[in-house]
Motif scaffolding. Structure first.
Motif, PDB file in Angstrom:
ATOM      1  N   LYS B  29       0.986  -1.433  -0.239  1.00 49.63           N
ATOM      2  CA  LYS B  29       0.096  -0.174  -0.206  1.00 49.63           C
ATOM      3  C   LYS B  29       0.751   0.867  -0.390  1.00 49.63           C
ATOM      4  N   PHE B  31       1.072   5.653  -0.731  1.00 46.55           N
ATOM      5  CA  PHE B  31      -0.397   6.437  -0.705  1.00 46.55           C
ATOM      6  C   PHE B  31       0.387   7.610  -1.237  1.00 46.55           C
ATOM      7  N   ASN B  69      -7.649  -1.676   7.818  1.00 43.39           N
ATOM      8  CA  ASN B  69      -8.713  -1.170   6.909  1.00 43.39           C
ATOM      9  C   ASN B  69      -8.542  -1.769   5.250  1.00 43.39           C
ATOM     10  N   LEU B  74     -11.984  -1.613   3.610  1.00 46.57           N
ATOM     11  CA  LEU B  74     -12.360  -0.123   3.682  1.00 46.57           C
ATOM     12  C   LEU B  74     -11.138   0.821   2.991  1.00 46.57           C
ATOM     13  N   ASP B  75     -10.347   0.691   2.622  1.00 53.13           N
ATOM     14  CA  ASP B  75      -9.407   0.783   1.462  1.00 53.13           C
ATOM     15  C   ASP B  75      -8.608  -0.621   0.765  1.00 53.13           C
ATOM     16  N   ARG B  94     -17.219  -0.807  -5.800  1.00 58.06           N
ATOM     17  CA  ARG B  94     -17.030  -0.177  -4.885  1.00 58.06           C
ATOM     18  C   ARG B  94     -18.843  -0.413  -4.272  1.00 58.06           C
ATOM     19  N   PRO B  95     -19.934  -0.289  -5.043  1.00 63.05           N
ATOM     20  CA  PRO B  95     -21.162  -0.226  -4.311  1.00 63.05           C
ATOM     21  C   PRO B  95     -21.465  -2.706  -3.414  1.00 63.05           C
ATOM     22  N   ALA B  98     -19.102  -2.337  -0.306  1.00 63.47           N
ATOM     23  CA  ALA B  98     -20.031  -1.896   1.012  1.00 63.47           C
ATOM     24  C   ALA B  98     -21.014  -2.882   1.405  1.00 63.47           C
ATOM     25  N   ALA B  99     -21.814  -3.344   0.214  1.00 72.56           N
ATOM     26  CA  ALA B  99     -22.788  -4.881   1.148  1.00 72.56           C
ATOM     27  C   ALA B  99     -21.745  -5.916   1.372  1.00 72.56           C
ATOM     28  N   ARG B 101     -18.907  -5.521   3.743  1.00 72.51           N
ATOM     29  CA  ARG B 101     -18.406  -4.675   4.443  1.00 72.51           C
ATOM     30  C   ARG B 101     -19.841  -5.428   5.559  1.00 72.51           C
ATOM     31  N   ALA B 102     -21.040  -4.509   5.173  1.00 72.79           N
ATOM     32  CA  ALA B 102     -22.586  -4.517   6.509  1.00 72.79           C
ATOM     33  C   ALA B 102     -22.485  -6.592   6.263  1.00 72.79           C
ATOM     34  N   PHE B 107     -16.569  -3.272  12.904  1.00 73.62           N
ATOM     35  CA  PHE B 107     -16.055  -2.345  13.051  1.00 73.62           C
ATOM     36  C   PHE B 107     -16.188  -1.726  14.546  1.00 73.62           C
ATOM     37  N   PHE B 109     -14.019   1.111  16.826  1.00 73.17           N
ATOM     38  CA  PHE B 109     -13.215   2.575  16.464  1.00 73.17           C
ATOM     39  C   PHE B 109     -12.692   2.551  18.131  1.00 73.17           C
ATOM     40  N   ASN B 113     -16.927   6.017  17.313  1.00 76.04           N
ATOM     41  CA  ASN B 113     -17.506   6.911  16.607  1.00 76.04           C
ATOM     42  C   ASN B 113     -19.228   6.798  16.143  1.00 76.04           C
TER      43      ASN B 113
END
Lengths: 384, 245
Positions: B29, B31, B69, B74-75, B94-95, B98-99, B101-102, B107, B109, B113
């Motif tokens: 990874k 950045f 992450n 998340l990444d 991405r969609p 997200a599904a 992850r759900a 998570f 934190f 959060n």
């Protein structure tokens, strides 16, 4: 539905800010409604003018008179169904500020020309029987708390009676209502025969004519025929549709539609900036929370939808409350006390208002929503 | 230590299950900050068996949260692959991610959060809003999660009226309410005093031991790491079985 509770909770997050934003939108829509009613009033009902009615006035100016004898001549012209006339009386009831229009007319012909004036049959008969009889629209009757049977004294400013007397006294025999929201219910109508006999000048002269045409599609041709009929006479005419006549009056003030559009445009642009900035600030403050929502599985589209729904909800709450409040205030009647006889919020402006509410909500929410939708979770969580 | 040696050591210390739940292979990874490229993770490999309670330790900026992450979707890694429960999550759109992850990840934190405008039960309910469960079913799941974290009596309380420990319990309840495959905790005791932190660690241990939850926890605290079944160290983007002196 389950997400709406989330939207509702967010709206309660900073109550004062939400309230102030709602209030600014509410004021904008009250202004929108009021200006729409004023535009309608100043155009004097162009939209509700009869498509089959012409107004025929003196070619030079409406303050020049026309001979009463023209009526029979006009009725002989092909395409004319009927004709009648009216004259501006311009009297004062008690105080000069108590303005309302007064016209001497021929009762049966005038009521036939204006079927939108709803006068009960018994009151119509009473008017036909009484030379000093008068009828008045509901708005003016309510304004001065007049009832049938009252004697109404009007002080002449133009038309003195024979012998120089200024007071004309009328017996109120009827009160008419309007068939539509835009019908003028401020007029005070009395009999032309009584007026013509009692006035001390210009007998046999009238102010203008109303002409009903047989076919509205041929109105322009009939108007031209009328003007031709009286061309080269001592009193030449100018015939036009009632709508054009009313528009001509409105145009004397200026392009009211453009002026009002400019004001409304400026107001809404300002509100767009204010509400858009508030929404953007609100989303910026919640970057971390939006990232958490995404972390637990909300998609970009979910988050975009939530922010947009929030913006549209704020616009809807403020906008619909504003439209409702303006409607309520406008329903209370003409705020000028008679200068705007046709004062109502037109249906088409209500529809435009509703569309504006939705557009305002979408525009104020669009950029923050796109930002929220594109939010990268890891970056946002790192910033917390 | 070579990459293979590190992996051997990692495997040597894992003893929970032979079934691999998380597999990270050759993961890098990077950045970009302006013109500078920051290399956070370098060709990192990791296997996490199902049912393990893994602690990831390392100094600040070592890349442990970045690794967490990546495993939580998340990444995305710059290169390499991440497979969770047989699914290549680095290849999901991405969609779909997200599904995923759900359905599969919870998570926890460091700073909880929680959404301040929602009370405890509404915060816990958030991931369930994405399911087809009815309101009554969602309520039942929330009550169960609250019971597990011992906060049934505080369900109507807003985050502002809860102590730090209670807020973290709500955070954990939100993390487990969907019964996820994997629970990821980023410094879950980092904002708590020792006693409250211990209670949270007790809870995480119980979730691992009694409910079979696979937990990956990032921590600075050796005391917290001691509660895990295995501890790995991230340093300069690489994974090691022992801390670097």
């Amino acid at each position: 539905m389950k997400f709406l509770r989330l939207v509702g909770s967010n709206l309660k997050r900073k109550k004062i800010r939400t309230l102030l934003t709602l209030s600014s939108i509410l004021v904008a829509f009250v202004l929108f409604g009021y200006l729409a009613a004023i535009r309608q009033a100043l155009s004097q009902g162009v939209d509700v003018a009869g498509a089959d009615r012409l107004v025929v006035r003196h070619k030079v100016s409406i303050i020049q008179f026309l001979p009463e004898s023209y009526e029979a001549d006009m009725e002989r012209i092909e395409g004319v169904a009927e004709a009648t006339h009216a004259t501006w009386f311009g009297g004062i009831y008690q105080e000069p500020q108590n303005f309302f229009p007064q016209f001497p007319v021929k009762p049966e012909e005038y009521l036939a020309m204006y079927p939108e004036f709803l006068l009960p049959e018994d009151q119509k008969q009473a008017w036909l029987k009484s030379r000093t009889g008068a009828v008045v629209g509901r708005t003016t009757a309510d304004r001065f708390e007049w009832k049938v049977g009252d004697k109404i004294p009007i002080q002449a400013t133009i038309w003195t009676r024979s012998g120089g007397q200024r007071t004309w006294e009328f017996d109120l025999v009827g009160i008419y209502d309007g068939a539509e929201a835009g019908t003028d219910t401020t007029q005070f109508l009395f009999r032309h025969d009584y007026f013509d006999e009692a006035r001390d000048m210009a007998r046999g002269q009238i102010g203008w004519y109303y002409v009903r045409v047989e076919d509205p599609d041929k109105a322009a041709g009939v108007a031209a025929a009328i003007d031709n009929e009286f061309a080269n006479s001592p009193a030449e005419t100018k015939a036009e549709t009632e709508g054009a006549f009313v528009q001509g009056f409105a145009d004397q003030i200026g392009n009211i539609g453009a002026i009002i559009q400019a004001i409304v445009g400026a107001v809404f642009f300002t509100i767009l900036l204010v509400a858009g900035n508030t929404m953007a600030q609100s989303v910026r403050e919640r970057t971390g929370e939006l990232a958490v929502l995404k972390a637990v599985g909300f998609t970009d589209a979910h988050v975009l939808g939530l922010v947009l729904t929030e913006a549209v909800t704020i616009a809807a709450l403020g906008g619909f409350a504003g439209l409702g409040l303006s409607w309520f205030m406008i329903s209370a009647g003409d705020p000028t006390g008679g200068l705007l006889p046709i004062f109502f919020l037109p249906r088409q402006d209500i529809v435009i208002g509703i569309v504006l509410v939705v557009v305002l909500g979408l525009l104020t929410g669009l950029l923050p929503a796109l930002q929220a939708g594109r939010l990268r979770i890891a970056d946002a969580l790192r910033r917390l | 230590m070579s990459r293979q040696a590190a992996l051997d050591q990692v495997e040597a210390t894992s003893s929970v299950s032979s079934e691999t739940l998380v597999r990270v292979e050759g993961c890098t990874k990077h950045f970009r900050r302006g013109s500078e490229e920051i290399r956070v993770l370098e060709k990192l490999d990791l296997e996490v068996p199902k049912g393990e309670f893994l602690a990831l330790m390392g100094p600040s900026g070592s890349g442990k949260s970045t690794l967490l992450n990546l495993m939580g979707g998340l990444d995305r890694p710059t290169t390499g692959s991440i497979t969770v429960a047989g699914e290549r999550i680095d290849q999901l759109s991405r969609p779909k991610l997200a599904a995923w992850r759900a359905r599969h990840v919870g998570f926890v934190f460091q700073f909880y959060n929680l959404l301040p405008v929602l009370n405890a039960e509404r915060n816990i309910e958030l991931p369930l809003l994405l399911t087809h469960l009815s309101r009554a079913e969602r309520k039942k799941h929330v009550e169960t999660a609250l019971e597990i974290v011992g906060l049934s009596h505080r369900q109507k309380h807003y985050p502002g009226t809860l102590s730090g420990g209670e807020q973290q319990r709500v955070g954990i309840a939100r993390g487990i309410v969907t019964d996820p495959t994997l629970l990821l905790a980023d410094e879950p005791t980092g904002d708590l005093d020792r006693k409250t932190g211990d209670e949270i660690l007790d809870l995480l241990q119980a979730l691992n031991r009694d409910h079979g939850k696979t937990i990956i926890m990032v921590t600075h605290d050796p005391h917290a790491a001691a509660r895990s079944t295995r501890t790995l160290y991230v340093n300069e983007g690489r994974l090691r079985a022992e801390p670097v002196e």
